[in-house]
Each structure stands twice: as structure tokens, then as C-alpha cells.
Design a protein around this motif. Structure first.
Motif, short mmCIF file in Angstrom:
data_model
loop_
_atom_site.label_atom_id
_atom_site.label_comp_id
_atom_site.label_asym_id
_atom_site.label_seq_id
_atom_site.Cartn_x
_atom_site.Cartn_y
_atom_site.Cartn_z
N PRO A 57 0.81 -1.23 0.00
CA PRO A 57 0.00 0.00 0.00
C PRO A 57 0.84 1.28 0.00
CG PRO A 57 -0.84 -1.58 1.60
CD PRO A 57 0.49 -2.08 1.17
N VAL A 58 2.06 1.21 0.51
CA VAL A 58 2.94 2.39 0.56
C VAL A 58 3.45 2.74 -0.84
CG1 VAL A 58 5.08 3.34 1.54
CG2 VAL A 58 3.65 1.80 2.90
N LEU A 59 3.63 1.72 -1.69
CA LEU A 59 4.25 1.93 -3.01
C LEU A 59 3.45 2.88 -3.89
CD1 LEU A 59 5.42 -1.72 -3.83
CD2 LEU A 59 6.77 0.16 -2.91
N GLY A 60 2.12 2.92 -3.66
CA GLY A 60 1.28 3.80 -4.47
C GLY A 60 1.57 5.28 -4.25
N GLN A 61 2.24 5.60 -3.15
CA GLN A 61 2.54 7.01 -2.85
C GLN A 61 3.82 7.50 -3.52
OE1 GLN A 61 2.70 7.39 1.42
NE2 GLN A 61 0.75 6.34 1.74
N TYR A 62 4.58 6.57 -4.11
CA TYR A 62 5.91 6.93 -4.63
C TYR A 62 6.07 6.48 -6.07
CZ TYR A 62 7.11 7.39 0.36
OH TYR A 62 7.14 7.74 1.68
N ASP A 63 6.90 7.21 -6.80
CA ASP A 63 7.33 6.79 -8.13
C ASP A 63 8.67 6.08 -7.94
OD1 ASP A 63 7.72 6.42 -10.82
OD2 ASP A 63 8.55 8.43 -11.15
N VAL A 64 8.64 4.76 -7.81
CA VAL A 64 9.84 4.02 -7.47
C VAL A 64 9.98 2.81 -8.39
CG1 VAL A 64 8.64 2.61 -5.76
CG2 VAL A 64 11.11 2.95 -5.54
N ASN A 65 11.21 2.43 -8.67
CA ASN A 65 11.48 1.26 -9.49
C ASN A 65 11.14 0.00 -8.68
OD1 ASN A 65 12.91 -0.99 -10.77
ND2 ASN A 65 13.91 0.55 -12.03
N LEU A 66 10.11 -0.71 -9.11
CA LEU A 66 9.63 -1.86 -8.33
C LEU A 66 10.66 -2.99 -8.26
CD1 LEU A 66 5.92 -2.00 -9.57
CD2 LEU A 66 6.76 -1.16 -7.38
N ALA A 67 11.46 -3.14 -9.30
CA ALA A 67 12.50 -4.18 -9.29
C ALA A 67 13.49 -3.93 -8.15
CB ALA A 67 13.23 -4.23 -10.63
N LEU A 68 13.80 -2.66 -7.89
CA LEU A 68 14.73 -2.32 -6.82
C LEU A 68 14.10 -2.56 -5.44
CD1 LEU A 68 16.49 0.91 -8.17
CD2 LEU A 68 17.24 -1.47 -8.31
N VAL A 69 12.78 -2.35 -5.34
CA VAL A 69 12.09 -2.63 -4.07
C VAL A 69 12.12 -4.14 -3.80
CG1 VAL A 69 9.95 -2.38 -2.74
CG2 VAL A 69 10.59 -0.62 -4.40
N VAL A 70 11.97 -4.94 -4.86
CA VAL A 70 12.08 -6.40 -4.72
C VAL A 70 13.45 -6.78 -4.17
CG1 VAL A 70 12.18 -8.58 -5.99
CG2 VAL A 70 10.42 -6.91 -6.56
N LEU A 71 14.50 -6.19 -4.75
CA LEU A 71 15.87 -6.52 -4.34
C LEU A 71 16.17 -6.02 -2.93
CD1 LEU A 71 17.61 -5.79 -7.74
CD2 LEU A 71 17.26 -8.02 -6.69
N ALA A 72 15.60 -4.87 -2.56
CA ALA A 72 15.78 -4.36 -1.20
C ALA A 72 15.11 -5.29 -0.19
CB ALA A 72 15.20 -2.95 -1.08
N THR A 73 13.94 -5.80 -0.56
CA THR A 73 13.24 -6.76 0.30
C THR A 73 14.06 -8.04 0.43
OG1 THR A 73 11.12 -5.89 -0.50
CG2 THR A 73 11.07 -8.00 0.66
N GLY A 74 14.62 -8.50 -0.69
CA GLY A 74 15.48 -9.69 -0.67
C GLY A 74 16.71 -9.49 0.20
N ALA A 75 17.30 -8.29 0.12
CA ALA A 75 18.48 -7.98 0.94
C ALA A 75 18.11 -7.98 2.42
CB ALA A 75 19.05 -6.63 0.53
#
Length: 448
Positions: free
Chosen positions: A377-395
Motif C-alpha cells: 500500500p505504501v508503493l502507491g505514494q511513490y514513483d519508485v522502481n519496483l525491481a529495486l524494491v524487490v531486491l531491497a526486500t530480498g536484501a
């Protein structure tokens, strides 16, 4: 407060798994039901939310995960993984033996899941350490770093594959960026960290280890194994297909080239599910039929691979059910409201949440899926590269492997380490890999 309910749920999950030794999948379902009721969800929506979460997660990952398990098993049983490792070790020579182990583990780790990679590579590491009279931990650290990085960052591993589906990220982009991030992370957490570990826990480098529990290992004479080139090509084939498709799509987008049948075919072939199926069929030929192995034996190998991942699939589904309860129960919206108007990067938020859940729960995959329920739900507030959010979650979900993680005990027992030595090597290694992964994700976000 919704977060208090979630905290109680996580505490109960810990008690069920670690205290009562209940199966992880059953524990996740119990907690998902409990948290749903605690959040005040209408009774007629609880079951449907859990079913939707379980089905939605498995619907995306089961095909890729299952095909990936079969591909890895074919390569291992044919001796392809052994050929890759031994050839690289021979080419790099004794002086650069750590780098040989890193490269071999990275290539093998793309095709094999973490636990399978450890079981397959540890006997090779032990043999080489004995031949060269070097410490098994000296070679084990770079091996573990490479396997951990591929597990946390690269599809078709369960964490990044499942999270890419949950966030709606392009899995090809996740793979491409994941390789860029994984390489420097492995170098730092592997060969470079070994020098630090030798100072922190010097006694660990005197241990001889014990792999008797692995039983008799399937070993091959080198001339019995597939060639080095075809073994590497088979291991890397899904990566090659997905990467080519992603690069062509990036060129099309940046050059604003009109869509055509050619680009549709490229996207179809580069789709993770299609790429994995083509790669499996390629492996059936290169690792089986081309080596005069009967198709019945090849299919038996594939069946064995699926039998071994059945419970893992259910655990991933249970994590998806818990994630859906967090979303439908309003926890994700509550978190989004908390961070509304703040300057925190969703990349950093995803890493922090995943890290907290990983330290609490132990399972990297469950931590990553639970993070999705709080972060989506937070992602809708930002213009962010989703692939990088995936990798940050993995990290984040790779951080601080300790006593509630199966990987911790595997490393401790196989290398014959004490608790202190395991914390000083494996736990610290996983933390360094996690922090480095975040750093490289943030660095990459400045350019893409």
C-alpha cells in the motif's frame, strides 16, 4: 493498533515454530487466522482472504519454482555442477582458489536453491580443502556468500520470484539488476570478509568439519560428466533468455520503437515461466538424452526434485496467506498512513521491515512475503522502481541468520563450528551481504 496485533501474531508464530516445534506451514495458517480475527475482519472474509493469498502467491511462483527445481536437479545428477566447480578450481589454480569457489558457487547457485547448493558443493569444498591443505572455512565462506546472494537476489529462487509477483515488478529487470548487485556483494561478503573473520574467530579456521550426515555423495570421474561449456550454458540458460528479453525491451522503450510481432515473441520467450520451461527441455537433452540416459531415468530425477520442494511450496503459500490477511485487514493501509508525507524511501522501508521480520521469523522467504503485505500500500505514494524494491526486500530478508534459521545450523554442523564461531562467520556474513545489498540497491536507484 493493527501493528500491535501483527506483533502478537509474529510472537505466536515464533512460539509455535521454535517452542512447540509445529510445522511452519501449519503455524503460518494458524497465525493468519488469528491475526485476521484480531484485526476485526468480517468472519465471512477471513477464509476467502487466506485462500486468495495462498492461491495468488502459488499461482505465480509454483510454475517457475517447480521448473527451476527440476532444472537444478538434472544438472546436479548429471554431474554438471561438479564439472563446473572442478574445472574452475583447476583453471584458477591454488593461489586464487577462493575466487574459483566464488565463481563456481555463483553459477551453480543460479540453478540450485540454497540448501541444495550447500549440500552439493560442501563435499567438493571439503575435497579441495583437503588436497590443498587449506581451511574448509577459508573456502566455505565464499561458497556460502555466493549461494546466499543468488538465493536473495536472483529468480528463479523463491524469495525474489514471489516478491516480484506481489509487487508487480518485471522479473527480467529483477534478474538483471540482481546480478549487478549480487556480484560486488559476493566479493565483499566472501573473499574480503574472510580476512576479517580470521581475526574475529581465528579458531574457526582450524576446524575440520563433518559431512557424515550428508550420507554417501554421488560423485563422478571428471570424464563421466558433461562438458564445462554445456554445463555452464545449461545452468545459465534461463538467465540468458530473460536477460536478452529484458535488454531488448529496455532498448525498445528508450528508443521509442513501435511494438511489433518481433517484440511480442521476445517478451514471450523471455517470460520467466516460458524461459524456465525452455531451459528445462534444453537440460533434458544436454544433461540426459545427449549423454544416452534413458528418458525414464530423466523423468525420475524431475519427480524427485518436485517431491523435495512440496513442503517449501506450502510454506510459501502460507506466507502468501499471512501477507493477504495483513493487506485485507488494513495493516498495510495503516503503515501507508504512518509514512504519508515522510521522506523515507520505500526501498529503505522494505529493507527495514524485511530485516526485522527475518530476525524474528528466521525464514527469509516468509519474511519477504510478510513484508509485501506491509509495503504494497505504501508503493502507491511513490514513483519508485519496483525491481529495486524487490531486491531491497530480498536484501533485508537475508540479514542476520541465527538460531531460528535452518541455514545457521547447516553451516554450524557441516563445518564443525561452535555457536560463537557460527555467529562470527555465517551470521556476520549474512548481515554484511544484506547491508551491502541495500547499499548497492540505493546506489543503482540513482541511475535507473
Amino acid at each position: 493498533m493493527p501493528l500491535f496485533t501483527v506483533a502478537i501474531g509474529i510472537l505466536v508464530l515464533l512460539i509455535l515454530i521454535m517452542g512447540l516445534k509445529l510445522n511452519t506451514f501449519i503455524s503460518l495458517l494458524i497465525v493468519a487466522f488469528g491475526v485476521a480475527l484480531g484485526l476485526g475482519m468480517p468472519l465471512d472474509e477471513v477464509v476467502s482472504s487466506i485462500e486468495a493469498g495462498l492461491g495468488g502467491t502459488l499461482g505465480h511462483i509454483a510454475l517457475i519454482f517447480g521448473l527451476g527445481a527440476m532444472l537444478g536437479k538434472l544438472i546436479a545428477d548429471a554431474g554438471g555442477a561438479q564439472r563446473i566447480a572442478m574445472t574452475l578450481i583447476n583453471k584458477f589454480g591454488e593461489k586464487n582458489i577462493q575466487w574459483a569457489v566464488v565463481v563456481a558457487s555463483f553459477i551453480v547457485g543460479i540453478a540450485l536453491f540454497f540448501e541444495v547448493g550447500v549440500v552439493l558443493l560442501i563435499p567438493i569444498v571439503f575435497t579441495i580443502a583437503k588436497q590443498l591443505k587449506v581451511s574448509i572455512v577459508y573456502l566455505g565462506i565464499p561458497m556460502a556468500a555466493a549461494l546466499l546472494a543468488t538465493h536473495g537476489f536472483l529468480p528463479p529462487h523463491p524469495g525474489p520470484t514471489a516478491i516480484a509477483g506481489e509487487y508487480g515488478a518485471d522479473i527480467g529487470m529483477v534478474l538483471l539488476y540482481g546480478i549487478i548487485i549480487a556480484i560486488p556483494t559476493v566479493i565483499i561478503a566472501g573473499p574480503l570478509f574472510t580476512k576479517l573473520a580470521r581475526k574475529i574467530v581465528p579458531d574457526a579456521f582450524n576446524k575440520t568439519g563433518n559431512i557424515d550426515s550428508l550420507g554417501e555423495q554421488k560423485t563422478f570421474k571428471l570424464e563421466e560428466t558433461p562438458g564445462f561449456g554445456i554445463s555452464v550454458l545449461t545452468s545459465m540458460f534461463p538467465v540468458i533468455l530473460m536477460s536478452i528479453a529484458t535488454i531488448i525491451s529496455m532498448i525498445q522503450k528508450s528508443a521509442e520503437i513501435k511494438d511489433s510481432t518481433f517484440f511480442e515473441v521476445v517478451r514471450f520467450l523471455g517470460n520467466a515461466s516460458t524461459a524456465m520451461l525452455i531451459s528445462l527441455l534444453f537440460a533434458v537433452y544436454t544433461m540426459g538424452l545427449a549423454r544416452k540416459i534413458a528418458i525414464k531415468e530423466i523423468m525420475n530425477t524431475c519427480s524427485t526434485a518436485i517431491a523435495h520442494i512440496g513442503m517449501m511450496l506450502l510454506i510459501i503459500g502460507g506466507g502468501g496467506a499471512f501477507k493477504q490477511v495483513l493487506i485485507n485487514g488494513g495493516v498495510g493501509d495503516y503503515v501507508a498512513e504512518l509514512f504519508k508525507g515522510t521522506a523515507i524511501s520505500p526501498i529503505l522501508l522494505a529493507w527495514v521491515v524485511a530485516a526485522i521480520l527475518r530476525i524474528s521469523l528466521g525464514s527469509a522467504t516468509v519474511a519477504a512475503l510478510s513484508t509485501a503485505g506491509l509495503v504494497i500500500p505504501v508503493l502507491g505514494q511513490y514513483d519508485v522502481n519496483l525491481a529495486l524494491v524487490v531486491l531491497a526486500t530480498g536484501a533485508g530478508s537475508s540479514i542476520c541468520s541465527h538460531v531460528n534459521d535452518a541455514g545457521f545450523w547447516m553451516i554450524k554442523e557441516y563445518f564443525g563450528l561452535s555457536m560463537k564461531e557460527t555467529f562470527g562467520t555465517w551470521t556476520l556474513l549474512s548481515t554484511i551481504a544484506s547491508v551491502c545489498g541495500l547499499g548497492f540497491v540505493l546506489l543503482l536507484s540513482l541511475f535507473v
